[in-house]
Enzyme design. Structure first.
Site, PDB file in Angstrom:
ATOM      1  N   ASP A   1      -8.968   1.824  -9.861  1.00 28.35           N
ATOM      2  CA  ASP A   1      -8.870   1.623  -8.911  1.00 28.35           C
ATOM      3  C   ASP A   1      -9.005   0.485  -8.287  1.00 28.35           C
ATOM      4  O   ASP A   1      -8.960  -0.354  -7.226  1.00 28.35           O
ATOM      5  CB  ASP A   1     -10.621   1.969  -7.748  1.00 28.35           C
ATOM      6  CG  ASP A   1     -11.495   1.583  -8.040  1.00 28.35           C
ATOM      7  OD1 ASP A   1     -11.413   1.051  -9.033  1.00 28.35           O
ATOM      8  OD2 ASP A   1     -12.732   1.695  -7.175  1.00 28.35           O
ATOM      9  N   GLU A   2      -8.384  -0.426  -8.730  1.00 33.40           N
ATOM     10  CA  GLU A   2      -8.565  -2.255  -8.923  1.00 33.40           C
ATOM     11  C   GLU A   2      -6.512  -1.984  -8.738  1.00 33.40           C
ATOM     12  O   GLU A   2      -5.275  -1.942  -9.106  1.00 33.40           O
ATOM     13  CB  GLU A   2      -8.266  -3.100  -9.395  1.00 33.40           C
ATOM     14  CG  GLU A   2     -10.470  -3.336  -9.792  1.00 33.40           C
ATOM     15  CD  GLU A   2     -10.228  -4.148 -10.867  1.00 33.40           C
ATOM     16  OE1 GLU A   2     -10.368  -4.776 -10.782  1.00 33.40           O
ATOM     17  OE2 GLU A   2     -11.309  -3.557 -11.965  1.00 33.40           O
TER      18      GLU A   2
END
Lengths: 195, 334
Positions: free
Chosen positions: B238-239
């Site tokens: 989720d970066e």
């Protein structure tokens, strides 16, 4: 043309004339990839381009190159595979000749889409045969001539071969056997090989 | 009808046969069987000294007349053979004939016997069988090497890929390439790192498919808010990283960050429910460095991101060379 033909041609040229010569062929024939895959099919034009390029580079007729390829496949190919598969055709040269009409079907048992020429053998008189090769690829006929020469040698038989092209149909090869036991043939043992 | 058949005919038709007398002793063995026995003269030997019958329990051969047999030759190559034993009739004085053939699985072992086509009857399928095995294993070897090459090509293609398949955004490799291009051409830019808040909760509560929907939502937001000249990449679960091309004004960047947070926080409908996440952001500017380096900038933006998270999430912080991460300049006290 079946990739097996192109791949064999490539292997023959590399083994006989070296990698540099093959690189030259790749450039002159303007091939998309420098290697042929034995199990893929290529447009017929590619085979023609490779042959033209090789003939130009070697200064030698394409027919002679193809005949040498046939001999190479039987006598010099490192794996000995083609010679062995052909030797399964018969214990002696005459039986081997008689097995040739079955060859295309036998080849297809292993490689279903391989279209070898159709062979028809006729015994004209004692020790004189004619082998009719029907194919839309005249290239195959010259390779067959070279391979037959090498197989006769393999069986230790002295023969003379003559090829007459029949444009659009294939070719007719006449085979005269002079001496059935001219020299000791190469050994052919049935024991299984691991590839 | 009864026919006197010369032994030479039997030898040619059935080169792996033996003739047994009424006392179950070998009278004659065919030439190929003789070869397989290592050249041993089998004549005169008791049949049980030559063959071993295979089966659930060992049985005497004479109980097995007219039945398909599996036996082992106990001499020479000791091959397993299949066979059939038949009585030759009263005229032959109680003699039997046993005809044999090697199992196909024995051919590796038989290699040492140097058998040739003449060792078998021309009608025997042995040549066909061996031809097929050799031809097929050659074709298989070619096929396997083709598959190996195609596999190698697929792995290379995957390594060369620059797109994240889930979101369609660039991946880390593409991001690095884009950064190097900007740095090489001395183009000023801002590097913004994003990390989703409460993403793990969405995954845990609604499942990975919901998580994927959220990631696609974030990708859409980032694409909409950035310009075509900017680079948007997903570099981890989720970066995300955004490169803002020729944009180094902190107030403008901060406004963009605020918009991103607001848009990301909009609920994502999934499977009749709503998933909600937020995001923390950290930014560094290429103009902070004499010689910007990709790794250094990614690390500094990460520090600012960490400060955002520590400040209570859903916030944006800049990294400043003098004092590290801090509030954006326009919000900075004094």
């Amino acid at each position: 043309m079946h990739g097996l033909f192109n791949r064999s041609l490539q292997r023959f040229l590399v083994a006989t004339y070296g990698c540099d010569m093959w690189d030259q062929v790749v450039r002159v024939a303007d091939l998309d990839a420098p290697e042929f895959e034995a199990l893929l099919t290529y447009p017929d034009k590619v085979t023609g381009d490779v042959l033209c390029a090789a003939a130009r580079i070697l200064g030698k007729p394409a027919e002679d190159i193809l005949e040498d390829l046939g001999t190479f496949l039987v006598s010099n190919a490192p794996s000995d595979a083609v010679r062995r598969l052909l030797r399964f055709g018969g214990a002696d040269f005459n039986t081997f000749l008689l097995s040739l009409p079955d060859l295309p079907d036998r080849a297809r048992l292993a490689i279903p889409n391989l279209d070898l020429p159709r062979f028809r053998l006729e015994e004209r008189e004692n020790d004189l045969f004619t082998l009719e090769c029907t194919t839309r690829y005249p290239e195959f006929c010259h390779v067959t001539l070279g391979a037959l020469r090498a197989m006769a040698d393999d069986y230790g038989v002295l023969v003379s071969l003559d090829l007459a092209l029949q444009p659009g149909k294939g070719a007719c090869i006449s085979i005269r056997i002079y001496e059935a036991c001219h020299h000791e043939g190469r050994n052919f043992s049935l024991g299984l090989r691991s590839p | 009808m009864s026919l006197p058949v010369p032994i030479a005919v039997l030898d040619r038709l059935m080169p792996l046969h033996v003739i047994l007398d009424a006392d179950w002793r070998v009278i004659h063995a065919g030439p190929t069987l003789h070869k397989l026995a290592g050249g041993l003269d089998l004549a005169g030997r008791a049949v049980c000294d030559v063959f071993q019958v295979e089966g659930q329990r060992p049985r005497a051969l004479h109980n097995l007349v007219n039945r398909a047999l599996s036996i082992r030759l106990v001499h020479g190559m000791q091959p397993r053979l299949r066979g059939i034993l038949l009585a030759l009739g009263d005229a032959a004085g109680g003699a039997h004939i046993l005809n044999l053939s090697p199992y196909i699985t024995e051919w590796k072992r038989l290699g040492a016997a140097e058998l040739s086509l003449t060792d078998f009857a021309p009608t025997d399928m042995v040549a066909e069988r061996l031809y097929l095995i050799e031809a097929n294993s050659l074709a298989m070897a070619e096929a396997n090497s083709l598959i190996a090459r195609l596999q190698g090509a697929a792995v290379t293609a995957e390594k060369m890929a620059v797109t994240d398949t889930l979101t369609g955004l660039h991946n880390r490799r593409a991001l690095e390439q884009a950064m190097h291009r900007l740095i090489d051409r001395a183009v000023p830019f801002a590097l913004m790192r994003l990390d989703l808040d409460r993403f793990k909760a969405v995954n845990d509560t609604h499942g990975h498919a919901a998580g994927d929907a959220v990631l696609q939502h974030v990708a859409r937001v980032l694409r909409e808010i950035t310009r075509a000249t900017d680079t948007v990449a997903r570099i981890g679960g989720d970066e995300f990283v955004v490169l803002l091309n020729r944009l180094t004004s902190p107030p403008t960047i901060h406004r963009i960050a605020r918009r991103i947070i607001a848009q990301v926080e909009r609920p994502v409908p999934f499977d009749g429910r709503e998933c909600r996440v937020s995001t923390s952001l950290g930014t560094t500017l290429s103009t902070h460095y004499d010689r910007p380096e990709a790794d250094r900038m990614l690390a500094d933006a990460d520090k600012a991101l960490y400060t955002s998270k520590a400040a209570g999430r859903a916030t944006h912080r800049f990294w400043w060379p003098a004092n590290g991460a801090g509030p954006p300049k326009d919000e900075a006290p004094g």
